[in-house]
Design a protein around this motif. Structure first.
Motif, PDB file in Angstrom:
ATOM      1  N   LEU A   1       0.829  -1.217   0.000  1.00 48.55           N
ATOM      2  CA  LEU A   1       0.000   0.000   0.000  1.00 48.55           C
ATOM      3  C   LEU A   1       0.859   1.262   0.000  1.00 48.55           C
ATOM      4  CD1 LEU A   1      -2.518  -1.434   2.541  1.00 48.55           C
ATOM      5  CD2 LEU A   1      -3.174  -0.572   0.298  1.00 48.55           C
ATOM      6  N   VAL A   2       1.947   1.224   0.778  1.00 47.26           N
ATOM      7  CA  VAL A   2       2.846   2.384   0.803  1.00 47.26           C
ATOM      8  C   VAL A   2       3.566   2.509  -0.543  1.00 47.26           C
ATOM      9  CG1 VAL A   2       4.965   3.310   1.833  1.00 47.26           C
ATOM     10  CG2 VAL A   2       3.125   2.475   3.310  1.00 47.26           C
ATOM     11  N   MET A   3       3.927   1.382  -1.159  1.00 47.06           N
ATOM     12  CA  MET A   3       4.577   1.452  -2.476  1.00 47.06           C
ATOM     13  C   MET A   3       3.635   2.106  -3.490  1.00 47.06           C
ATOM     14  SD  MET A   3       6.621  -2.172  -2.556  1.00 47.06           S
ATOM     15  CE  MET A   3       7.462  -1.926  -4.123  1.00 47.06           C
ATOM     16  N   GLU A   4       2.348   1.779  -3.423  1.00 49.79           N
ATOM     17  CA  GLU A   4       1.379   2.423  -4.333  1.00 49.79           C
ATOM     18  C   GLU A   4       1.323   3.924  -4.060  1.00 49.79           C
ATOM     19  OE1 GLU A   4      -1.444  -1.510  -4.995  1.00 49.79           O
ATOM     20  OE2 GLU A   4      -2.024  -0.014  -3.516  1.00 49.79           O
ATOM     21  N   PHE A   5       1.355   4.272  -2.781  1.00 51.19           N
ATOM     22  CA  PHE A   5       1.330   5.705  -2.411  1.00 51.19           C
ATOM     23  C   PHE A   5       2.596   6.420  -2.919  1.00 51.19           C
ATOM     24  CE2 PHE A   5       2.789   8.951   0.620  1.00 51.19           C
ATOM     25  CZ  PHE A   5       1.744   9.865   0.524  1.00 51.19           C
ATOM     26  N   ASN A   6       3.757   5.735  -2.809  1.00 50.06           N
ATOM     27  CA  ASN A   6       5.043   6.356  -3.164  1.00 50.06           C
ATOM     28  C   ASN A   6       5.328   6.393  -4.663  1.00 50.06           C
ATOM     29  OD1 ASN A   6       5.805   6.927  -0.552  1.00 50.06           O
ATOM     30  ND2 ASN A   6       6.989   5.034  -0.273  1.00 50.06           N
TER      31      ASN A   6
ATOM     32  N   ILE B   1      -3.616   6.144  14.887  1.00 54.92           N
ATOM     33  CA  ILE B   1      -2.480   5.453  14.241  1.00 54.92           C
ATOM     34  C   ILE B   1      -1.866   6.370  13.171  1.00 54.92           C
ATOM     35  CG2 ILE B   1      -1.747   3.424  12.918  1.00 54.92           C
ATOM     36  CD1 ILE B   1      -4.220   1.973  14.028  1.00 54.92           C
ATOM     37  N   ALA B   2      -2.740   7.034  12.420  1.00 48.61           N
ATOM     38  CA  ALA B   2      -2.256   7.947  11.368  1.00 48.61           C
ATOM     39  C   ALA B   2      -1.427   9.075  11.978  1.00 48.61           C
ATOM     40  CB  ALA B   2      -3.444   8.508  10.593  1.00 48.61           C
ATOM     41  N   GLN B   3      -1.902   9.608  13.092  1.00 45.45           N
ATOM     42  CA  GLN B   3      -1.209  10.711  13.750  1.00 45.45           C
ATOM     43  C   GLN B   3       0.162  10.259  14.261  1.00 45.45           C
ATOM     44  OE1 GLN B   3      -2.581  13.795  13.538  1.00 45.45           O
ATOM     45  NE2 GLN B   3      -0.543  14.363  14.265  1.00 45.45           N
ATOM     46  N   LYS B   4       0.189   9.071  14.886  1.00 44.25           N
ATOM     47  CA  LYS B   4       1.464   8.529  15.404  1.00 44.25           C
ATOM     48  C   LYS B   4       2.446   8.279  14.254  1.00 44.25           C
ATOM     49  CE  LYS B   4       0.002   5.980  19.576  1.00 44.25           C
ATOM     50  NZ  LYS B   4       1.138   6.071  20.497  1.00 44.25           N
ATOM     51  N   SER B   5       1.933   7.771  13.144  1.00 41.70           N
ATOM     52  CA  SER B   5       2.789   7.473  11.988  1.00 41.70           C
ATOM     53  C   SER B   5       3.406   8.757  11.455  1.00 41.70           C
ATOM     54  CB  SER B   5       1.985   6.782  10.884  1.00 41.70           C
ATOM     55  OG  SER B   5       1.358   5.625  11.385  1.00 41.70           O
ATOM     56  N   PHE B   6       2.579   9.784  11.371  1.00 44.43           N
ATOM     57  CA  PHE B   6       3.048  11.090  10.881  1.00 44.43           C
ATOM     58  C   PHE B   6       4.150  11.647  11.792  1.00 44.43           C
ATOM     59  CE2 PHE B   6       2.562  15.773  11.020  1.00 44.43           C
ATOM     60  CZ  PHE B   6       3.042  16.042   9.750  1.00 44.43           C
ATOM     61  N   ALA B   7       3.999  11.406  13.115  1.00 46.31           N
ATOM     62  CA  ALA B   7       4.967  11.958  14.083  1.00 46.31           C
ATOM     63  C   ALA B   7       6.243  11.120  14.183  1.00 46.31           C
ATOM     64  CB  ALA B   7       4.298  12.043  15.457  1.00 46.31           C
ATOM     65  N   ASN B   8       6.273   9.964  13.530  1.00 43.52           N
ATOM     66  CA  ASN B   8       7.446   9.070  13.619  1.00 43.52           C
ATOM     67  C   ASN B   8       8.696   9.749  13.034  1.00 43.52           C
ATOM     68  OD1 ASN B   8       9.321   6.816  12.655  1.00 43.52           O
ATOM     69  ND2 ASN B   8       7.777   5.616  13.729  1.00 43.52           N
TER      70      ASN B   8
ATOM     71  N   PRO C   1      10.147   8.683   0.576  1.00 41.57           N
ATOM     72  CA  PRO C   1      10.419   9.390  -0.687  1.00 41.57           C
ATOM     73  C   PRO C   1       9.337  10.381  -1.090  1.00 41.57           C
ATOM     74  CG  PRO C   1       9.917   7.054  -1.081  1.00 41.57           C
ATOM     75  CD  PRO C   1      10.122   7.228   0.390  1.00 41.57           C
ATOM     76  N   ARG C   2       8.086  10.130  -0.678  1.00 44.31           N
ATOM     77  CA  ARG C   2       7.015  11.100  -0.958  1.00 44.31           C
ATOM     78  C   ARG C   2       6.530  11.645   0.378  1.00 44.31           C
ATOM     79  NH1 ARG C   2       1.018   9.707  -3.464  1.00 44.31           N
ATOM     80  NH2 ARG C   2       0.157  11.777  -3.040  1.00 44.31           N
ATOM     81  N   GLU C   3       6.347  12.931   0.463  1.00 47.34           N
ATOM     82  CA  GLU C   3       5.867  13.524   1.701  1.00 47.34           C
ATOM     83  C   GLU C   3       4.523  12.908   2.076  1.00 47.34           C
ATOM     84  OE1 GLU C   3       5.705  17.801   1.671  1.00 47.34           O
ATOM     85  OE2 GLU C   3       4.520  17.789   3.505  1.00 47.34           O
ATOM     86  N   ALA C   4       4.421  12.479   3.330  1.00 47.81           N
ATOM     87  CA  ALA C   4       3.181  11.832   3.773  1.00 47.81           C
ATOM     88  C   ALA C   4       2.598  12.609   4.952  1.00 47.81           C
ATOM     89  CB  ALA C   4       3.457  10.384   4.177  1.00 47.81           C
ATOM     90  N   THR C   5       1.378  13.087   4.808  1.00 45.41           N
ATOM     91  CA  THR C   5       0.702  13.809   5.888  1.00 45.41           C
ATOM     92  C   THR C   5      -0.099  12.817   6.737  1.00 45.41           C
ATOM     93  OG1 THR C   5      -1.280  14.128   4.575  1.00 45.41           O
ATOM     94  CG2 THR C   5       0.431  15.830   4.379  1.00 45.41           C
ATOM     95  N   ALA C   6      -0.626  13.291   7.862  1.00 43.65           N
ATOM     96  CA  ALA C   6      -1.472  12.417   8.686  1.00 43.65           C
ATOM     97  C   ALA C   6      -2.684  11.949   7.866  1.00 43.65           C
ATOM     98  CB  ALA C   6      -1.910  13.153   9.946  1.00 43.65           C
ATOM     99  N   ALA C   7      -3.201  12.827   7.019  1.00 46.53           N
ATOM    100  CA  ALA C   7      -4.348  12.445   6.171  1.00 46.53           C
ATOM    101  C   ALA C   7      -3.952  11.352   5.180  1.00 46.53           C
ATOM    102  CB  ALA C   7      -4.868  13.674   5.432  1.00 46.53           C
ATOM    103  N   ASP C   8      -2.716  11.428   4.660  1.00 42.15           N
ATOM    104  CA  ASP C   8      -2.242  10.371   3.747  1.00 42.15           C
ATOM    105  C   ASP C   8      -2.164   9.032   4.487  1.00 42.15           C
ATOM    106  OD1 ASP C   8      -1.890  12.052   1.519  1.00 42.15           O
ATOM    107  OD2 ASP C   8       0.093  12.668   2.240  1.00 42.15           O
ATOM    108  N   TYR C   9      -1.639   9.074   5.719  1.00 39.96           N
ATOM    109  CA  TYR C   9      -1.557   7.825   6.495  1.00 39.96           C
ATOM    110  C   TYR C   9      -2.948   7.259   6.765  1.00 39.96           C
ATOM    111  CZ  TYR C   9       3.464   8.091   7.311  1.00 39.96           C
ATOM    112  OH  TYR C   9       4.830   8.081   7.129  1.00 39.96           O
ATOM    113  N   LEU C  10      -3.876   8.144   7.058  1.00 38.02           N
ATOM    114  CA  LEU C  10      -5.245   7.683   7.318  1.00 38.02           C
ATOM    115  C   LEU C  10      -5.824   7.020   6.066  1.00 38.02           C
ATOM    116  CD1 LEU C  10      -7.500   7.504   9.388  1.00 38.02           C
ATOM    117  CD2 LEU C  10      -8.280   9.780   8.677  1.00 38.02           C
ATOM    118  N   ASP C  11      -5.534   7.603   4.920  1.00 36.30           N
ATOM    119  CA  ASP C  11      -6.010   7.033   3.661  1.00 36.30           C
ATOM    120  C   ASP C  11      -5.404   5.635   3.423  1.00 36.30           C
ATOM    121  OD1 ASP C  11      -7.506   7.386   1.223  1.00 36.30           O
ATOM    122  OD2 ASP C  11      -5.549   7.410   0.228  1.00 36.30           O
TER     123      ASP C  11
END
Ligand SMILES: [Fe+2]
Length: 377
Positions: A282-287, A345-352, A359-369
Motif C-alpha cells: 500500500l505504501v509502495m502504491e502511495f510512493n 495510528i495515522a497521527q502517530k505514523s506522521f509523528a514518527n 520518498p514522498r511527503e506523507a501527511t497524517a491524512a495520507d496515512y489515514l487514507d
C-alpha cells in the motif's frame, strides 16, 4: 554522503562455535551478560552459547516488542552483575533489549531518560549481537526500539556508540525457526531493503547493499519458508540479505511502512514483520510518483521483466502481495484493530522520526487514507 559501519561481522554456517574465542580474545571480555528470551532457551539455541562459557549471567526476560519496564529490570541486573560485555541472542527484540541494557549498565536512571539520539553520558558497554531470525538487522544498527507501554509509543534510543562491536551471524541458527517467524522476519528484512533503497538519504553505497539484499531475499524467502531445515543455501542467502538490508537502512533510513508498523506495534503488540508486510504494498502504491524509477530497479533484481517502468512496478507490487499471501501473512482486518483507532495510528505514523525520510511527503491524512485502504483489502 556519509556511511558508517563500525560493527565487525563474522558470518557463515557454524560460526557460533567461534563465539567463546571472540569474546575472550578479540573483545577481551571475562564477564559477559547474556540477554535473550525464554523461547530461545526452550528451543535449545542458547545452549550453543552457554556451553562456551564456564559461567555466564543470563537475563532471559525479553518479550516481543520489548517493554521499557523489562529493559529497566535488565539494566538493574546489569548494574548488580557488573558485566564487561553484553551478548544479545535472539530476534530484534532481544538484540534491541541488549543494546538498551548495555546503556543502562553504565548510565543512571531508566531507559526512558535516553529516548532520542546520543542521550547517554557514558559510553554503553560493548555489545556482541547474535541474531536468530532473518529480519531484524539490529546486529548492525545503532538503534534500540523499546515500547513504552504507558505512553503507547515505540521509543528510539540511538547513538554512534550503540552499534554492536561484533555481530556473529550464523545462518544455521535459523534451522529451528518456525515458518510464521521466517515469514514475518523475512518480510521485515525485505521492507528494510525496499525502504532503504527509496529513502531520501539513500546513497550509492546503501543502494548497492539494498539491491543485493533484495536479490537475495526475493530468491530465498519462499524456499526458506517451505523448508529451512533442508535448504542450507536459502537460509544462508536469507540471513545475508537480512544483514545487508540492516547495513543499508541504518545509513539511509526506513520510511512510511515502518512509521505505520511501529505505530500499530506500540498499540496492539502486532509482530513487527507482519505489520510491515501488511503495509508495504500500500505504501509502495502511495510512493509511486516519487519512487517509480527505483521500484523498477527492484523489479529487475526480483527477476521481473516488463516493457515499462510502470508495468514493472505494478508487477513488483503484485509479487510482494503474492509472497505475503503464500507466506500466510494475515491481512489487516485480522489484526483486530478497531476502525475508530485509525486516526490515532495515522497521527502517530506522521509523528514518527522516519516519516521525513519517506520518498514522498506523507501527511497524517495520507496515512489515514493508507490505513483505510488496508482495512478494505
Ligand atoms: Fe523493521
Amino acid at each position: 554522503m556519509k556511511f558508517h559501519m563500525p560493527t565487525a561481522v563474522v558470518f557463515g554456517p557454524g560460526v557460533i562455535s567461534e563465539l567463546g574465542g571472540i569474546v575472550r580474545g578479540k573483545l577481551r571480555s571475562s564477564r559477559p551478560l547474556l540477554v535473550t528470551d525464554r523461547g530461545i532457551i526452550a528451543a535449545g539455541i542458547a545452549e550453543g552459547v552457554l556451553s562456551q562459557f564456564r559461567a555466564i549471567s543470563t537475563f532471559d526476560g525479553v518479550e516481543q516488542n520489548p517493554k521499557h519496564k523489562t529493559v529497566d529490570r535488565g539494566g538493574e541486573m546489569a548494574r548488580q552483575v557488573k558485566p564487561d560485555l553484553v551478548i544479545g541472542l535472539g530476534g530484534g527484540s532481544a538484540l534491541d533489549a541488549a543494546k538498551a541494557i548495555a546503556l543502562l549498565a553504565t548510565n543512571p536512571g531508566v531507559i526512558e531518560d535516553y529516548e532520542g539520539r546520543e542521550k547517554y553520558q557514558t559510553a554503553p558497554l560493548p555489545v556482541l549481537a547474535i541474531p536468530t531470525t532473518c529480519g531484524t538487522g539490529s546486529e548492525v544498527t545503532w538503534v534500540s526500539i523499546i515500547t513504552h507501554t504507558g505512553r503507547q509509543i515505540k521509543m528510539s534510543i540511538k547513538g554512534p556508540l550503540m552499534y554492536p562491536a561484533v555481530a556473529v551471524v550464523d545462518p544455521d541458527l535459523l534451522v529451528t525457526l518456525p515458518p510464521p517467524l521466517i515469514a514475518s522476519t523475512g518480510l521485515d528484512a525485505l521492507t528494510h531493503a525496499v525502504e532503504a533503497f527509496t529513502a531520501k538519504a539513500a546513497s550509492a553505497i546503501t543502494d548497492l547493499l539494498a539491491l543485493e539484499a533484495l536479490r537475495l531475499i526475493f530468491a530465498s524467502l519462499p524456499e526458506a519458508y517451505q523448508d529451512i531445515k533442508k535448504n542450507a543455501e536459502a537460509r544462508e542467502n536469507l540471513m545475508l540479505g537480512s544483514l545487508m538490508a540492516g547495513m543499508a537502512f541504518v545509513n539511509s533510513d526506513v520510511g512510511a511502512v515502518h512509521c505505520l508498523a511501529e505505530s500499530v506495534g506500540s498499540l496492539y503488540d502486532t509482530p513487527h514483520g507482519v505489520a510491515n508486510a501488511v503495509f508495504l504494498p500500500l505504501v509502495m502504491e502511495f510512493n509511486l510518483e516519487a519512487a517509480e524509477a527505483k521500484y523498477a530497479q527492484i523489479a529487475l533484481v526480483a527477476g521481473i521483466e516488463a516493457a515499462s517502468r510502470r508495468e514493472a512496478t505494478r508487477l513488483l507490487i503484485a509479487r510482494i502481495r503474492e509472497i505475503s499471501r503464500d507466506l500466510s501473512v494475515p491481512p489487516f482486518r485480522e489484526l483486530n484493530i478497531p476502525e475508530s483507532d485509525l486516526p490515532i495510528i495515522a497521527q502517530k505514523s506522521f509523528a514518527n522520526n522516519s516519516n521525513p525520510s519517506n520518498p514522498r511527503e506523507a501527511t497524517a491524512a495520507d496515512y489515514l487514507d493508507i490505513l483505510r485502504r488496508a482495512s478494505r483489502e
